[in-house]
Design an enzyme around this catalytic site. Structure first.
Site, mmCIF file in Angstrom:
data_model
loop_
_atom_site.group_PDB
_atom_site.id
_atom_site.type_symbol
_atom_site.label_atom_id
_atom_site.label_comp_id
_atom_site.label_asym_id
_atom_site.label_seq_id
_atom_site.Cartn_x
_atom_site.Cartn_y
_atom_site.Cartn_z
ATOM 1 N N CYS A 137 17.693 -99.826 49.697
ATOM 2 C CA CYS A 137 17.614 -98.578 50.848
ATOM 3 C C CYS A 137 17.422 -99.591 52.251
ATOM 4 O O CYS A 137 17.651 -100.644 52.278
ATOM 5 C CB CYS A 137 16.237 -97.796 50.448
ATOM 6 S SG CYS A 137 16.389 -96.294 51.439
ATOM 7 N N ASP A 206 7.542 -94.938 50.827
ATOM 8 C CA ASP A 206 7.174 -93.671 51.557
ATOM 9 C C ASP A 206 5.886 -93.299 51.368
ATOM 10 O O ASP A 206 5.122 -92.825 52.301
ATOM 11 C CB ASP A 206 8.284 -92.613 51.122
ATOM 12 C CG ASP A 206 9.642 -93.122 51.616
ATOM 13 O OD1 ASP A 206 10.429 -93.747 50.960
ATOM 14 O OD2 ASP A 206 9.966 -92.586 52.514
HETATM 15 C C1 RUB Z 1 13.861 -94.369 53.119
HETATM 16 C C2 RUB Z 1 13.116 -95.417 52.112
HETATM 17 C C3 RUB Z 1 12.238 -96.365 52.719
HETATM 18 C C4 RUB Z 1 10.920 -95.977 53.192
HETATM 19 C C5 RUB Z 1 10.110 -97.097 54.082
HETATM 20 O O1 RUB Z 1 14.153 -93.236 52.666
HETATM 21 O O2 RUB Z 1 12.803 -95.015 51.030
HETATM 22 O O3 RUB Z 1 12.152 -97.308 51.965
HETATM 23 O O4 RUB Z 1 10.834 -94.870 53.793
HETATM 24 O O5 RUB Z 1 10.804 -97.346 55.073
HETATM 25 P P1 RUB Z 1 15.043 -92.305 53.586
HETATM 26 P P2 RUB Z 1 10.047 -97.859 56.562
HETATM 27 O O6 RUB Z 1 16.359 -92.917 54.112
HETATM 28 O O7 RUB Z 1 15.374 -91.043 52.739
HETATM 29 O O8 RUB Z 1 14.177 -91.802 54.700
HETATM 30 O O9 RUB Z 1 9.709 -99.409 56.204
HETATM 31 O O10 RUB Z 1 11.305 -98.080 57.529
HETATM 32 O O11 RUB Z 1 9.283 -97.071 57.059
#
Ligand code: RUB
Length: 335
Positions: A137, A206
């Site tokens: 991701c 998340d």
């Molecule tokens: C994004 C996702 C990321 C976490 C952490 O999912 O799963 O790994 O949110 O991201 P989506 P960060 O694209 O559905 O929002 O480290 O940027 O907070």
């Protein structure tokens, strides 16, 4: 008291919520910062002079922004960070109350950005010279660890999973390539094939539950499974506001289910009405599959998640032990 209507919220606040809902603003950290900013804008634009009305308006604005997406606890945590400061104070005027909201939002945003920098420094210490990394991701926290390790000359290359259906892997691949890393974009289905060439997996989160389970983009648990099988270490990079206080009392972490059209085109769906499509977008990686969680407060084993929650949310041992159900649960997928 004046009647509340969502349309009375400033246009910019409604736009931020819509951008979170439609994933123009995405990733748990960014969502949290945008949520805090939305509250600051709501406060700035308020045009009344009764403090009670202001507080009631802010509560409605908070609920509205919080409901944009369900899974990342960073959003409700950011909203509570701001709202608790307002509700604990006894402002004598709307102007004073407004300033409390604005400063709390600014403080949260500043804290959040700084936390990512600290995570990068701490996380990079866990990367060794010549390491091949895999990520999933797009996580700003995970990317920051990988980039910092690269700046220290440690990273040999990074396998970036495409991350269907929304392909956030492309954002990660570009960010890492722009930072000068050797990046190989791979299909999701090839995770086990490539795992034998990998030394460390670094992903974001998340939500982190009280027992250390990590809720992250769908497919994270499969990467973790493949990593465990290949005896590859898996690190989660996450700020402490991604720990969920609700899970201490056994609350569910809702798993967002999105539009089937993120997987197949509308035309195909219409041509094949007998096929049901289901699109859950997060999954749960159990703590046994995680080597460590890298937070701005330090690197912890997932089993120590409860300690972060106790420190951050002022829970005492008796608070935790007196709960009937502290076991973490997550929402069953229902088709
Ligand atoms: C994004 C996702 C990321 C976490 C952490 O999912 O799963 O790994 O949110 O991201 P989506 P960060 O694209 O559905 O929002 O480290 O940027 O907070």
């Amino acid at each position: 008291m004046t009647e509340f209507n969502i349309n009375t919220l400033p246009k910019e606040v409604r736009k931020i919520r819509e951008d979170i809902r439609t994933m123009i603003i995405r990733g748990a950290g960014r969502i949290a910062r945008a949520g805090a900013k939305a509250l600051a804008i709501a406060a700035e634009e308020y045009r009344g002079n009764n403090v009670e009305d202001f507080i009631s308006y802010m509560k409605k604005a908070a609920e509205y922004v919080k409901s944009a997406r369900p899974t990342a606890v960073s959003l409700p945590n950011a909203i509570s960070y701001v709202m608790t400061r307002l509700l604990r104070a006894s402002p004598g005027s709307v102007e004073e109350a407004r300033q409390i909201v604005i400063s709390a939002a600014e403080e949260f945003i500043e804290y959040s950005k700084n936390a990512v920098k600290v995570i990068a420094e701490l996380g990079a210490k866990r990367i060794e010279n010549g390491d091949v990394i895999m990520t999933h991701c797009h996580s700003t926290a995970a990317v920051s660890v990988i980039v910092e390790a690269h700046n220290q000359g440690k990273v040999s290359k990074v396998y970036v999973k495409e991350t269907r259906p929304k392909m956030q892997g492309l954002i990660t691949a570009k960010a890492l390539a722009d930072a000068g890393l050797d990046v190989i974009l791979i299909p999701d289905s090839s995770v086990r094939y490539f795992m034998k060439r990998v030394n460390k997996v670094v992903v974001g989160a998340d939500t982190i539950a009280a027992n250390g389970a990590v809720i992250n983009k769908i497919g994270t648990s499969l990467v973790a499974l493949a990593a465990k099988e290949a005896r590859v270490r898996l690190y989660v990079a996450a700020e402490t506001y991604k720990f969920s206080p609700q899970t201490v009392i056994g609350e569910l972490v809702p798993i967002e289910v999105r539009d089937p059209r993120e997987i197949v085109e509308d035309e195909w769906l219409k041509a094949n009405p007998q096929v049901r499509v289901y699109n859950p977008v997060f999954d749960v990686t159990p703590p046994e599959y995680i080597d460590a969680i890298i937070t701005e407060k330090g690197i912890i084993p997932p089993q120590a998640a409860i300690l972060i929650l106790m420190e951050e949310y002022g829970l005492s041992i008796s608070d935790v032990l007196s709960r009937e159900q502290v076991e973490f649960k997550y929402e069953e997928l229902r088709e």
